[in-house]
Design an enzyme around this catalytic site. Structure first.
Site, PDB file in Angstrom:
ATOM      1  CG  HIS A 272      -1.926  -1.111   1.181  1.00 62.47           C
ATOM      2  ND1 HIS A 272      -2.788  -1.380   0.149  1.00 62.47           N
ATOM      3  CD2 HIS A 272      -2.127  -2.103   2.098  1.00 62.47           C
ATOM      4  CE1 HIS A 272      -3.490  -2.478   0.417  1.00 62.47           C
ATOM      5  NE2 HIS A 272      -3.107  -2.942   1.587  1.00 62.47           N
ATOM      6  CG  ASP A 323      -5.211  -6.035  -0.307  1.00 63.73           C
ATOM      7  OD1 ASP A 323      -5.186  -7.002   0.458  1.00 63.73           O
ATOM      8  OD2 ASP A 323      -5.265  -4.852   0.096  1.00 63.73           O
TER       9      ASP A 323
HETATM   10 ZN   LIG Z   1      -3.218  -6.920   2.714  1.00 70.64          ZN
END
Ligand SMILES: [Zn+2]
Length: 445
Positions: A272, A323
């Site tokens: 991220h 994800d």
């Molecule tokens: Zn994750």
């Protein structure tokens, strides 16, 4: 040795070559010859129409989150506005239910879906280790082995990122379903991780640290000393509240905490990296660390838009991950990386199509520890993704790289080869059947 003849192929450097003879032996390319007339030794069935791409790498996956698709968009029943944290509660309720068998069945279907859209490699950030009460199974690695079996049966290359998770937040003990994630102590995690010995030609063991929320600075330093020669992935600054908690607990940003522990290094993938300071960007860039950007998840969860272009300019190496599996489609991730930048800056043209494809394929494989994959070149692993240039989405685009990055979707993938073996031949019914068997609790075939 098997010979193929491809009409059009994406070669390293972003060039599309026509009329390419390919030879594959022992799962690797032994010849890649552009501008070759149809080779007399190639049977008609080994002529590949369409545009052929190298394989995509999915650098951040939690396979079981796929169960939330279609069930996680509503505002919480008690009226709390939806957020990452309300979504996490829903995710925990799925995690609570899974057994080694259902974990395998769900991962198998999810990995088959990944293969069908062109992913040839996945990094599974795996933290669901123990029984519901937190006690280890008789075989403490049975859940990780379920992931390995699912990837092997789906034919996808795997880096198992077995995850250290010790605290519910900045030193507080793990509670509720988090007991399934925790090995109690850093040495407990190291012991279990070290016992994971499965390594095959297309499976390798990496490591993950859940986040600075879940592992203390002292334990991070211990891990930095042990995890010196494998891919290492960590969630970093996905949420602004994580930064606030980290600053309150340690007086540093998450990136600074990791740097102080000696973990910001070339083998690191920061997952991220959405809410970074300018200094954080410089630290990650100077170390040439990888960043796993997960655009379709980050927008689904309302995380925000990370400083991708600045990170790349500083020297960090961008990769892409699916994800939470809200979307499984490497084409959607590539396009979103560029389009998010446009929304954030109100300008166009941040990432060219060739750069997006490099991020989605070659660089992603590097971040997962596979330097010998992600390109169609002699000596590399023989992965091929065949894209339809004449679908309703791609017709009239001219089959350019722009078509791949800005028009095609995973639904345009017709065939996928991994390590020299055709793993997907267009049969999407077997994927829906795998999901049906999982949801019915039946044993997958
Ligand atoms: Zn994750």
């Amino acid at each position: 040795m098997t010979g193929y003849f491809a009409e059009r192929i994406l070669l390293p450097g972003g060039e599309i070559a026509n009329q390419v003879y390919l030879e594959i032996a022992d799962g690797r390319f032994t010849q890649v010859l552009p501008q070759t007339r149809c080779h007399p030794g190639v049977k008609p069935k080994r002529v590949i129409p369409g545009l052929v791409l190298p394989g995509f790498a999915n650098t951040h996956s939690h396979s079981f989150h796929r169960a939330l698709r279609g069930h996680s968009q509503q505002v919480s029943p008690d009226g709390i506005p939806g957020s990452f944290w309300t979504w996490r509660q829903q995710m925990y309720s799925v995690a609570e239910q899974l057994t080694p068998d259902s974990y395998y069945a769900l991962a198998l279907a999810t990995y088959r879906e990944m293969v069908s859209v062109g992913y040839t490699c996945v990094g599974e950030f795996h933290y669901l280790h123990h029984q519901r009460d937190g006690h280890p199974y008789d075989n403490p690695n049975v859940m990780g082995q379920a992931i390995i079996a699912a990837a092997t049966d789906a034919g996808i290359r795997l880096t198992l990122l077995d995850t250290c998770y010790l605290s519910s937040g900045f030193g507080a003990p793990a509670e509720g379903v988090q007991l399934r994630f925790s090995d109690q102590t850093v040495n407990g995690w190291l012991e279990r991780w070290s016992a994971l010995s499965e390594r095959h030609d297309n499976v390798q063991l990496g490591a993950a640290i859940h986040s600075v929320r879940a592992v203390s600075p002292a334990d991070l330093a211990t891990l930095a000393n042990h995890l010196t020669d494998c891919p290492l992935h960590i969630h970093v600054s996905e949420q602004a509240t994580e930064n606030e908690g980290c600053l309150a607990a340690y007086g540093q940003t998450p990136t600074q905490v990791l740097a102080s522990a000696g973990l910001v290094r070339p083998s690191l993938t920061a997952v991220h990296a959405t809410h970074l300071t300018k200094e954080d960007v410089e630290v990650l860039g100077q170390a040439k660390s990888y960043i796993s950007v997960c655009p379709t998840t980050e927008r689904d969860l309302g995380d925000g838009i990370g400083p991708s272009r600045q990170l790349a300019a500083a020297g960090a190496q961008l990769t892409l991950g699916s994800d939470s599996q809200a979307v499984i489609d490497p084409f959607a991730e590539m396009m979103a990386l560029e389009l998010n930048e446009r929304l954030a800056t109100r300008r166009r043209g941040h990432f060219a199509a060739a750069e997006l494809l490099d991020i989605g394929g070659r660089v992603g494989h590097l971040g997962l520890g596979w330097p010998d994959a992600g390109e169609i070149a002699v000596g590399k692993r023989a992965d091929l993704v065949v894209v339809d240039q004449a679908s309703v989405r791609t017709a009239g685009t001219g089959g350019s790289l722009e078509m791949v990055a800005f028009a095609a979707t995973g639904a345009d993938v017709q065939r996928v080869m991994i390590d020299g073996r055709w793993v997907f031949d267009g049969d999407r019914d077997s994927i829906t059947e795998a999901y049906r068997l999982w949801s019915a609790g039946e044993r997958p075939r």
